[in-house]
Design a protein around this motif. Structure first.
Motif, PDB file in Angstrom:
ATOM      1  N   UNK A 158      34.094  41.357  45.098  1.00  0.00           N
ATOM      2  CA  UNK A 158      35.195  41.304  46.045  1.00  0.00           C
ATOM      3  C   UNK A 158      36.320  42.188  45.504  1.00  0.00           C
ATOM      4  N   UNK A 159      36.696  43.215  46.270  1.00  0.00           N
ATOM      5  CA  UNK A 159      37.727  44.168  45.839  1.00  0.00           C
ATOM      6  C   UNK A 159      38.989  43.959  46.641  1.00  0.00           C
TER       7      UNK A 159
ATOM      8  N   UNK B 130      37.016  40.589  42.000  1.00  0.00           N
ATOM      9  CA  UNK B 130      36.724  39.155  41.869  1.00  0.00           C
ATOM     10  C   UNK B 130      37.878  38.397  41.209  1.00  0.00           C
ATOM     11  N   UNK B 131      39.104  38.763  41.593  1.00  0.00           N
ATOM     12  CA  UNK B 131      40.290  38.087  41.086  1.00  0.00           C
ATOM     13  C   UNK B 131      40.733  38.528  39.708  1.00  0.00           C
ATOM     14  N   UNK B 132      40.040  39.476  39.101  1.00  0.00           N
ATOM     15  CA  UNK B 132      40.409  39.974  37.776  1.00  0.00           C
ATOM     16  C   UNK B 132      41.064  41.343  37.896  1.00  0.00           C
TER      17      UNK B 132
ATOM     18  N   UNK C 209      42.829  45.365  33.210  1.00  0.00           N
ATOM     19  CA  UNK C 209      42.665  44.518  32.029  1.00  0.00           C
ATOM     20  C   UNK C 209      41.227  44.509  31.525  1.00  0.00           C
ATOM     21  N   UNK C 210      40.311  45.077  32.292  1.00  0.00           N
ATOM     22  CA  UNK C 210      38.904  45.126  31.893  1.00  0.00           C
ATOM     23  C   UNK C 210      38.659  46.324  30.990  1.00  0.00           C
TER      24      UNK C 210
ATOM     25  N   UNK D 223      30.431  46.870  36.850  1.00  0.00           N
ATOM     26  CA  UNK D 223      30.736  46.298  38.164  1.00  0.00           C
ATOM     27  C   UNK D 223      30.848  47.384  39.224  1.00  0.00           C
ATOM     28  N   UNK D 224      31.509  48.497  38.876  1.00  0.00           N
ATOM     29  CA  UNK D 224      31.821  49.556  39.834  1.00  0.00           C
ATOM     30  C   UNK D 224      31.055  50.828  39.476  1.00  0.00           C
TER      31      UNK D 224
END
Length: 257
Positions: free
Chosen positions: A4-5, A64-66, A70-71, A79-80
């Motif tokens: 979810x983006x 996804x809410x992150x 920060x990743x 993920x992407x």
């Protein structure tokens, strides 16, 4: 699994000019969202922020809410997956080697690919109809063939979100339709830019229209693709009619005498 983006208030300044201003959009799980607009409207710049080739001046991107920023780069690459407009190769790797690079976020150092990774590469090449080119150098391929190889590399990455900048560039009509059909049926979240408005209407669940870096319209293809918008944003006179089979809007251009 799909991601979810959410892009929230994204602004980008380059060379003292604001090229994207307060962009907000969302890509839900399994949804295909298209960014459309004239050349220079900020579409590619926005995508570069999502796949972390560019740092926004303001705003946030959430997966996804992150908070994406920060990743770690490795984690976000799991993920992407992105397909850029350039997407070229300066070194003459084989097709098989280029596709295998999609596994880089999932392996450590020079770790050899295992049977599962090799099978993923084979399946992706088969899916994009480039398996027969596996031993060929990418520099010997046509533009369309290279494009399909790079899509295969993105699929091998096993992303939950695909970010694609003009993925149909250089593809013949058959492969354009095949690729967009695959995206619609992939179950992944997809954020894509497309110049062909008829393909965008057919492939996308939701369209976001940019002009001069700002969102000027957002909604389903039926809500967005109107004759007034085509005139005001794209500076063209055209008719919009429903597709006889699907009902999605189709743009008919009059080239004049």
């Amino acid at each position: 699994m799909t991601a979810d983006l959410k892009v929230d208030g994204l602004s980008v300044s380059l060379g003292g000019a604001t090229v994207v201003r307060s962009l907000s959009l969302a890509v839900g799980p399994g949804q295909v969202v298209g960014l459309i607009g004239p050349n220079g409207s900020g579409k590619t710049t926005a995508l570069r922020c999502v796949y972390r080739a560019l740092r926004p001046s303001r705003g946030a991107i959430w997966i996804d809410g992150q908070d994406l920023s920060a990743m770690t780069l490795r984690d976000s690459a799991r993920v992407v997956a992105a397909l850029t407009q350039e997407g070229g190769a300066d070194l003459d790797f084989t097709v098989e080697e280029v596709v295998a690079l999609g596994r880089a976020p999932h392996v450590r150092g020079n770790q050899a690919l295992g049977p599962r990774e090799r099978e993923l590469c084979r399946q992706a090449m088969e899916r994009m109809q480039v398996l027969h080119l596996a031993g060929r150098g990418v520099l010997s391929l046509s533009g369309g063939e290279r494009r399909r190889v790079l899509v295969a590399r993105a699929l091998v990455q096993e992303p939950r979100l695909l970010v694609l900048d003009e993925p149909t560039n250089h593809l013949d009509l058959r492969h354009q339709i095949r690729l967009l059909s695959m995206l619609k049926g992939s179950g992944l979240g997809v954020l894509v830019t497309l110049h062909d408005l008829n393909l965008a209407a057919s492939a996308c669940d939701h369209l976001v229209v940019l002009a001069a870096g700002e969102v000027v319209a957002s909604g389903t293809p039926g809500e967005v693709l109107t004759e007034a918008l085509l005139r005001d944003v794209f500076d063209v006179v055209a008719s919009v009619v429903p597709h006889p089979l699907t009902g999605v809007p189709q743009v008919l251009y009059d080239l004049g005498p």
